[in-house]
Enzyme design. Structure first.
Site, PDB file in Angstrom:
ATOM      1  N   ASP A  82       0.850  -1.200   0.000  1.00 49.92           N
ATOM      2  CA  ASP A  82       0.000   0.000   0.000  1.00 49.92           C
ATOM      3  C   ASP A  82       0.879   1.242   0.000  1.00 49.92           C
ATOM      4  OD1 ASP A  82       0.832  -0.522   2.716  1.00 49.92           O
ATOM      5  OD2 ASP A  82      -0.706   0.852   3.447  1.00 49.92           O
ATOM      6  N   GLU A 110      -0.009  -0.950   5.893  1.00 48.57           N
ATOM      7  CA  GLU A 110       1.044  -0.402   6.746  1.00 48.57           C
ATOM      8  C   GLU A 110       0.839   1.087   6.977  1.00 48.57           C
ATOM      9  OE1 GLU A 110       4.683   1.264   8.323  1.00 48.57           O
ATOM     10  OE2 GLU A 110       3.758   1.839   6.438  1.00 48.57           O
TER      11      GLU A 110
HETATM   12  N1  BES Z   1       8.602   3.094   5.620  1.00 47.51           N
HETATM   13  C1  BES Z   1       8.029   3.994   6.559  1.00 47.51           C
HETATM   14  C2  BES Z   1       8.883   4.085   7.832  1.00 47.51           C
HETATM   15  C3  BES Z   1      10.077   4.956   7.576  1.00 47.51           C
HETATM   16  C4  BES Z   1       9.931   6.328   7.636  1.00 47.51           C
HETATM   17  C5  BES Z   1      11.291   4.425   7.238  1.00 47.51           C
HETATM   18  C6  BES Z   1      11.005   7.138   7.354  1.00 47.51           C
HETATM   19  C7  BES Z   1      12.363   5.241   6.936  1.00 47.51           C
HETATM   20  C8  BES Z   1      12.221   6.599   6.991  1.00 47.51           C
HETATM   21  C9  BES Z   1       6.611   3.535   6.873  1.00 47.51           C
HETATM   22  O1  BES Z   1       5.916   3.184   5.704  1.00 47.51           O
HETATM   23  C10 BES Z   1       5.855   4.685   7.482  1.00 47.51           C
HETATM   24  O2  BES Z   1       5.603   5.623   6.798  1.00 47.51           O
HETATM   25  N2  BES Z   1       5.464   4.574   8.761  1.00 47.51           N
HETATM   26  C11 BES Z   1       4.608   5.539   9.378  1.00 47.51           C
HETATM   27  C12 BES Z   1       3.858   4.913  10.504  1.00 47.51           C
HETATM   28  C13 BES Z   1       2.443   4.496  10.216  1.00 47.51           C
HETATM   29  C14 BES Z   1       1.712   4.106  11.465  1.00 47.51           C
HETATM   30  C15 BES Z   1       1.648   5.452   9.397  1.00 47.51           C
HETATM   31  C16 BES Z   1       5.402   6.683   9.946  1.00 47.51           C
HETATM   32  O3  BES Z   1       6.564   6.512  10.356  1.00 47.51           O
HETATM   33  O4  BES Z   1       4.846   7.777  10.004  1.00 47.51           O
HETATM   34 MN    MN Z   2       7.050   1.991   4.462  1.00 51.67          MN
HETATM   35 MN    MN Z   3       5.253   5.072   4.705  1.00 57.16          MN
END
Ligand code: BES
Ligand code: MN
Ligand code: MN
Length: 456
Positions: free
Chosen positions: A88, A153
């Site tokens: 997604d 995710e």
């Molecule tokens: N892949 C990201 C996490 C990430 C963010 C890795 C920045 C490396 C650098 C993941 O898809 C993400 O966006 N996570 C969200 C959390 C979620 C609960 C919406 C985030 O970190 O805001």
């Molecule tokens: Mn991600």
């Molecule tokens: Mn993300």
């Protein structure tokens, strides 16, 4: 191994064409408009797993978006690696700021440009293509592999959390391999050993039961926007400390050793500020920028609205004001406990003249993984082999809430072997993914599977 790596290099162009097909599917998980696209995307991913050579591929429907599962267990006695990723993507607004349409991928300057390119389609595809290379050149994998690819995710992984609890046997493994994080810098092999958690709140402040003329009533009643703004301002003090009582009580301080290790990474505050086009960096006093990003909790207002926001002027005291406020957490903070603390403290900040409503939207636990584990060593060696440089160990300011669920339910270590870059515009317009890192990622993945199988 040479047959495998040759296959990877010879098939690069086709891999990129297939990644483009993947990126053309607008699999936005937020909202309900893209439900069909999400289903189509799950089928696409399942087809690619089958084509790669996995023996069992299944799409599991959930209360939310489908989970794609694939496995090959033809190496008895060898370790089992579970590969996680998410198909997604984030919404694309503001659309007008994209240089090319978000779901019409283009290759330019050695990068592929589209929503999801780095987060996380390009990164999860790395492992699909590494597995394909083994099957097509050797007819088998050096160890057992399970894929779990989800479509929620970006909205909190609720269905996968349930799925993990219910399918512990099917998902049993020796390590969970995840590529959904960043390299420390371009061309630098990196293992992420810590992720921050998250506690996401929405608040609403209500004053009068309808908007009022700001001349007839201004000065006599409280303005909810003024009040909300000052309440938010009071959540942090001048030193950048969060004022919620008890907020820091579970925070694990950085060890001296870890402080040293972070300090040893090449980092220029000046270059960082310049890249972000800000005049100076700002954060909690007493910590370096990397410490603030990786090992300290934060509080940020993500959006604020209320009253009149159209063009021109309308004189009004609004009835309501709202804001979205998120807190990034570090070990051992508990998002549920933090949500409670936030709620009761935030209410105390309001004068009698307004009503306050606080809602917890979603959360996720922070995580650090022990670096001594042999799968981490194998991952580090694999990346070194592919990149031709020494692997660095880093933490990440972002969150992947499901990682903790994997570790808890499957009792297996997580290996965060990311190939993105923080500068690749994830969640924002003009997202892209460096195709050199895509290729090095596929090589790293194949060296990892081979290396881990030999470690037994
Ligand atoms: N892949 C990201 C996490 C990430 C963010 C890795 C920045 C490396 C650098 C993941 O898809 C993400 O966006 N996570 C969200 C959390 C979620 C609960 C919406 C985030 O970190 O805001
Ligand atoms: Mn991600
Ligand atoms: Mn993300």
């Amino acid at each position: 191994m040479e047959k495998v790596t040759n296959y990877i290099l010879e098939n690069q162009d086709r891999y990129i064409e297939e990644l483009k097909d993947f990126l053309r599917i607008p699999s936005i998980s937020a909202g309900t408009e893209n439900k069909k696209d999400i289903q189509q995307c799950a089928s696409f991913v399942a087809d690619k797993l089958t084509a790669a050579g996995l023996s069992r591929v299944e799409i599991f429907q959930t209360e939310g978006h489908p989970i794609v599962y694939g496995e090959w267990l033809g190496a008895p006695g060898k370790p089992t690696v579970l590969i996680y990723g998410h198909y997604d993507v984030q919404p694309v607004d503001p659309l007008e700021l994209w240089n090319t349409p978000p779901f019409e991928p283009v290759v330019k300057d050695g990068k592929i440009w589209a929503r999801g390119a780095t987060d996380d389609k390009g990164q999860l595809f790395i492992h699909v293509k590494s597995v394909e290379a083994f099957f097509k050149s050797n007819g088998s994998l050096p160890l057992n592999v399970k894929f779990v690819l989800e479509g929620e995710e970006e909205i909190g992984s609720e269905s996968l959390a349930v799925f993990l609890k219910q399918n512990k046997d099917m998902l049993k493994c020796d390590a969970v391999l995840i590529s959904d994080t960043s390299l420390y810098a371009p061309g630098v092999p990196s293992i992420t050993y810590g992720l921050r958690g998250l506690c996401y709140m929405e608040v609403e402040v209500t004053g009068p039961d309808h908007d009022l003329h700001s001349g007839s009533f201004g000065g006599a009643v409280a303005n909810p926007i003024n009040i909300l703004a000052s309440m938010i301002a009071r959540l942090q003090d001048k030193k950048g400390k969060i004022t919620i009582p008890g907020f820091y009580e579970d925070v694990l301080p950085l060890s001296k050793k870890e402080k040293e290790s972070i300090k040893s990474l090449k980092f220029s505050e000046k270059a960082f500020a310049k890249e972000l086009k800000v005049a100076e960096l700002k954060g909690e006093e007493g910590y370096t920028t990397l410490e603030r990003l990786w090992a300290r909790p934060t509080l940020d207002c993500n959006g604020i609205w209320g009253g009149f926001t159209g063009t021109g002027a309308k004189t009004v005291i609004p009835s309501k004001a709202s804001a979205k406020i998120s807190m990034r957490l570090v070990p051992n903070q508990d998002p549920k406990k933090i949500a409670k603390m936030f709620t009761s403290y935030f209410k105390t900040l309001a004068p009698k003249s307004v009503k306050v409503n606080v809602k917890a939207l979603h959360g996720g636990y922070p995580v650090v993984v022990p670096l001594e584990h042999k799968v981490i060593v194998a991952a580090s060696e694999a990346m070194e082999k592919a990149f031709g440089k020494k692997t660095v160990y880093m933490r990440e300011g972002g969150s992947i809430p499901i990682v903790v669920d994997f570790v808890k339910n499957l009792k297996a270590p997580a290996v965060l072997m990311g190939f993105g870059l923080d500068s690749e515009n994830l969640h924002s317009p003009n997202e892209h993914f460096d195709l050199n890192h895509f290729r090095l990622g596929i090589l790293s993945s194949s060296y990892f599977l081979e290396g881990l199988s030999q470690k037994g």
